[in-house]
Write an enzyme that holds these catalytic residues in place. Sequence first.
Site, PDB file in Angstrom:
ATOM      1  N   GLY A   3      -7.308  13.099  53.543  1.00 32.85           N
ATOM      2  CA  GLY A   3      -6.649  13.473  55.320  1.00 32.85           C
ATOM      3  C   GLY A   3      -6.027  12.512  55.825  1.00 32.85           C
ATOM      4  O   GLY A   3      -4.810  11.703  57.048  1.00 32.85           O
ATOM      5  N   SER A  12      -2.094   7.919  60.394  1.00 36.90           N
ATOM      6  CA  SER A  12      -3.295   8.361  60.052  1.00 36.90           C
ATOM      7  C   SER A  12      -4.415   7.158  59.805  1.00 36.90           C
ATOM      8  O   SER A  12      -4.007   5.621  59.062  1.00 36.90           O
ATOM      9  CB  SER A  12      -3.158   8.763  58.788  1.00 36.90           C
ATOM     10  N   ASP A  57      -6.427  22.433  51.283  1.00 37.78           N
ATOM     11  CA  ASP A  57      -7.043  22.039  52.780  1.00 37.78           C
ATOM     12  C   ASP A  57      -8.666  22.567  52.486  1.00 37.78           C
ATOM     13  O   ASP A  57      -8.709  23.557  51.564  1.00 37.78           O
ATOM     14  CB  ASP A  57      -6.362  24.018  53.181  1.00 37.78           C
ATOM     15  N   ILE A 109     -10.785  13.927  58.050  1.00 39.88           N
ATOM     16  CA  ILE A 109     -10.794  14.946  57.747  1.00 39.88           C
ATOM     17  C   ILE A 109     -11.491  15.364  59.962  1.00 39.88           C
ATOM     18  O   ILE A 109     -12.211  15.393  59.764  1.00 39.88           O
ATOM     19  CB  ILE A 109     -10.393  15.809  56.941  1.00 39.88           C
ATOM     20  N   TYR A 117     -13.181  15.906  75.250  1.00 36.90           N
ATOM     21  CA  TYR A 117     -13.510  15.396  73.468  1.00 36.90           C
ATOM     22  C   TYR A 117     -14.509  17.974  73.329  1.00 36.90           C
ATOM     23  O   TYR A 117     -13.965  17.445  72.092  1.00 36.90           O
ATOM     24  CB  TYR A 117     -14.339  14.515  72.782  1.00 36.90           C
ATOM     25  N   LYS A 154     -18.233  16.130  65.882  1.00 32.35           N
ATOM     26  CA  LYS A 154     -19.012  15.000  65.236  1.00 32.35           C
ATOM     27  C   LYS A 154     -20.477  14.312  65.430  1.00 32.35           C
ATOM     28  O   LYS A 154     -21.490  13.475  64.545  1.00 32.35           O
ATOM     29  CB  LYS A 154     -18.067  13.758  65.958  1.00 32.35           C
ATOM     30  N   ILE A 214      -7.421   5.569  68.510  1.00 29.13           N
ATOM     31  CA  ILE A 214      -6.402   5.084  67.561  1.00 29.13           C
ATOM     32  C   ILE A 214      -5.312   6.263  68.301  1.00 29.13           C
ATOM     33  O   ILE A 214      -5.365   7.579  67.751  1.00 29.13           O
ATOM     34  CB  ILE A 214      -6.601   4.880  66.537  1.00 29.13           C
ATOM     35  N   LYS A 215      -3.791   6.306  68.461  1.00 28.23           N
ATOM     36  CA  LYS A 215      -3.164   6.664  68.400  1.00 28.23           C
ATOM     37  C   LYS A 215      -2.570   7.983  67.378  1.00 28.23           C
ATOM     38  O   LYS A 215      -1.586   7.246  66.395  1.00 28.23           O
ATOM     39  CB  LYS A 215      -1.664   6.500  69.103  1.00 28.23           C
ATOM     40  N   THR A 216      -2.883   8.862  67.309  1.00 29.04           N
ATOM     41  CA  THR A 216      -2.475   9.594  65.984  1.00 29.04           C
ATOM     42  C   THR A 216      -2.090  10.995  65.702  1.00 29.04           C
ATOM     43  O   THR A 216      -2.492  11.418  67.689  1.00 29.04           O
ATOM     44  CB  THR A 216      -4.021   9.262  64.536  1.00 29.04           C
ATOM     45  N   ALA A 268      -3.944  13.783  64.690  1.00 29.48           N
ATOM     46  CA  ALA A 268      -4.571  13.802  65.776  1.00 29.48           C
ATOM     47  C   ALA A 268      -5.370  13.773  67.467  1.00 29.48           C
ATOM     48  O   ALA A 268      -5.783  14.375  67.620  1.00 29.48           O
ATOM     49  CB  ALA A 268      -6.240  14.703  64.678  1.00 29.48           C
TER      50      ALA A 268
HETATM   51  P1  NAD Z   1      -3.949  12.345  61.324  1.00 25.21           P
HETATM   52  O1  NAD Z   1      -4.237  13.614  62.121  1.00 25.21           O
HETATM   53  O2  NAD Z   1      -3.770  11.127  60.685  1.00 25.21           O
HETATM   54  O3  NAD Z   1      -5.412  12.717  60.008  1.00 25.21           O
HETATM   55  C1  NAD Z   1      -6.214  13.895  60.360  1.00 25.21           C
HETATM   56  C2  NAD Z   1      -5.997  14.770  59.022  1.00 25.21           C
HETATM   57  O4  NAD Z   1      -6.989  15.987  58.675  1.00 25.21           O
HETATM   58  C3  NAD Z   1      -4.837  15.348  58.763  1.00 25.21           C
HETATM   59  O5  NAD Z   1      -4.874  14.149  58.026  1.00 25.21           O
HETATM   60  C4  NAD Z   1      -4.543  16.463  58.673  1.00 25.21           C
HETATM   61  O6  NAD Z   1      -3.747  17.063  57.511  1.00 25.21           O
HETATM   62  C5  NAD Z   1      -6.351  16.639  58.037  1.00 25.21           C
HETATM   63  N1  NAD Z   1      -6.565  17.510  58.392  1.00 25.21           N
HETATM   64  C6  NAD Z   1      -6.701  18.841  59.319  1.00 25.21           C
HETATM   65  N2  NAD Z   1      -7.074  19.910  59.053  1.00 25.21           N
HETATM   66  C7  NAD Z   1      -6.996  20.083  57.539  1.00 25.21           C
HETATM   67  C8  NAD Z   1      -7.939  21.240  56.282  1.00 25.21           C
HETATM   68  N3  NAD Z   1      -8.126  22.419  56.801  1.00 25.21           N
HETATM   69  N4  NAD Z   1      -7.654  21.075  54.599  1.00 25.21           N
HETATM   70  C9  NAD Z   1      -7.716  19.462  54.790  1.00 25.21           C
HETATM   71  N5  NAD Z   1      -6.385  18.079  55.752  1.00 25.21           N
HETATM   72  C10 NAD Z   1      -6.690  18.938  57.354  1.00 25.21           C
HETATM   73  O7  NAD Z   1      -5.414  11.708  62.878  1.00 25.21           O
HETATM   74  P2  NAD Z   1      -7.003  10.437  62.169  1.00 25.21           P
HETATM   75  O8  NAD Z   1      -6.698  10.049  64.179  1.00 25.21           O
HETATM   76  O9  NAD Z   1      -6.316   9.743  61.437  1.00 25.21           O
HETATM   77  O10 NAD Z   1      -7.519  11.927  62.048  1.00 25.21           O
HETATM   78  C11 NAD Z   1      -8.590  10.998  61.095  1.00 25.21           C
HETATM   79  C12 NAD Z   1     -10.330  11.588  60.859  1.00 25.21           C
HETATM   80  O11 NAD Z   1     -10.957   9.881  62.008  1.00 25.21           O
HETATM   81  C13 NAD Z   1     -10.724  12.368  62.096  1.00 25.21           C
HETATM   82  O12 NAD Z   1     -11.733  13.417  61.457  1.00 25.21           O
HETATM   83  C14 NAD Z   1     -10.609  12.011  63.485  1.00 25.21           C
HETATM   84  O13 NAD Z   1     -11.888  12.833  64.325  1.00 25.21           O
HETATM   85  C15 NAD Z   1     -11.967  11.274  63.039  1.00 25.21           C
HETATM   86  N6  NAD Z   1     -10.733   9.945  64.194  1.00 25.21           N
HETATM   87  C16 NAD Z   1      -9.929   9.840  65.243  1.00 25.21           C
HETATM   88  C17 NAD Z   1      -9.722   8.545  65.843  1.00 25.21           C
HETATM   89  C18 NAD Z   1      -9.266   8.456  66.470  1.00 25.21           C
HETATM   90  O14 NAD Z   1      -9.103   8.087  66.946  1.00 25.21           O
HETATM   91  N7  NAD Z   1      -7.748   8.643  66.005  1.00 25.21           N
HETATM   92  C19 NAD Z   1     -11.054   8.534  65.934  1.00 25.21           C
HETATM   93  C20 NAD Z   1     -11.970   8.560  65.690  1.00 25.21           C
HETATM   94  C21 NAD Z   1     -12.757   9.158  64.633  1.00 25.21           C
END
Ligand code: NAD
Length: 275
Positions: A13, A19, A64, A92, A155, A162, A191-193, A195
């Site tokens: 991920g 990220s 993937d 992910i 969401y 989730k 967190i600003k990412t 996704a």
């Molecule tokens: P991010 O966009 O940096 O990371 C998401 C990752 O998922 C990316 O690396 C992307 O390539 C990967 N991904 C998506 N589809 C895929 C696939 N088919 N195969 C392989 N990889 C795949 O964003 P993030 O916020 O770091 O997300 C990481 C996790 O944290 C996610 O599960 C997200 O739901 C969770 N999360 C994020 C937040 C937030 O506010 N950023 C809060 C709570 C939970």
Amino acid sequence: MGIMNCKRGLILGLANEYSLAWGVAQALHREGAELAVSFQGERQRDRVLDLAGRLEISKIFECDVSNYDAIDQMFNEIEKDWDSIDFILHAIGYSDRNELRGRFIHTSLNNFLTTMNVSVFSLTAIASRAHRMMKRGGSLLTISYFGAEKALPNYNIMGVAKAALEATVRYLALDLGPEGIRVNAISAGPIKTVAATGIGDFRQIMQYCKNASPLRRNVSIDDVGNVATYLLSHWSDGVTGEIHHVDAGFHAVAMPSDFDFDNAPFDEDSYNENA
Ligand code: NAD
């Protein structure tokens, strides 16, 4: 001596320096872990290679997670050099951003299935392959969000995913516990990412959480990285099936402590009617 010395594991991920996986990778590296990373596709390759280089990571795989053969191939490659693995971070999530806004009732079957496959089933798919390499026990960690427990606007299907992910953590914990493998999740605040910014009105959601949280701030990828390192280390050897909130306390309160009672709208008549 870091707490992750002599431990090796895989991070899934990592897309860029925003990220959550990057926060975790840096904390694990600081604590002495040997790391491998995977990325999703060609578009991410250069950036992930650069980030991996900064942490002296040489095991880098394209995978993937909706392609089960690719998962198998990745673990076959890892097994060529490593006879065992101690931990996995699964960070992910994916859903069609057009359905992460507006009404939940408009969720399509196609996106429901894709979201569940990539964001939920992939944890089980990874676990079923990884546990065979966890000969001395191990730790699996995934990342969830409060939208699993309570509904919030936009969401939508990701909240349902989730909730299923958190249930998956408990079932995997039950199943893999006898092998000495622990399975936990961090429920991270916004967190600003890349996704996260796909979620409608994300900026306002972030601001709302900051204002309502006991700590009056948003969390960072470093906050997540430090707690993740604890959950992936032997310091949490007695912890499994746990959903650990890293959200500045947002989940624990129903009203912010500085709620403006004096200026809040108040309908005296309806209050008296209900008294
Ligand atoms: P991010 O966009 O940096 O990371 C998401 C990752 O998922 C990316 O690396 C992307 O390539 C990967 N991904 C998506 N589809 C895929 C696939 N088919 N195969 C392989 N990889 C795949 O964003 P993030 O916020 O770091 O997300 C990481 C996790 O944290 C996610 O599960 C997200 O739901 C969770 N999360 C994020 C937040 C937030 O506010 N950023 C809060 C709570 C939970």
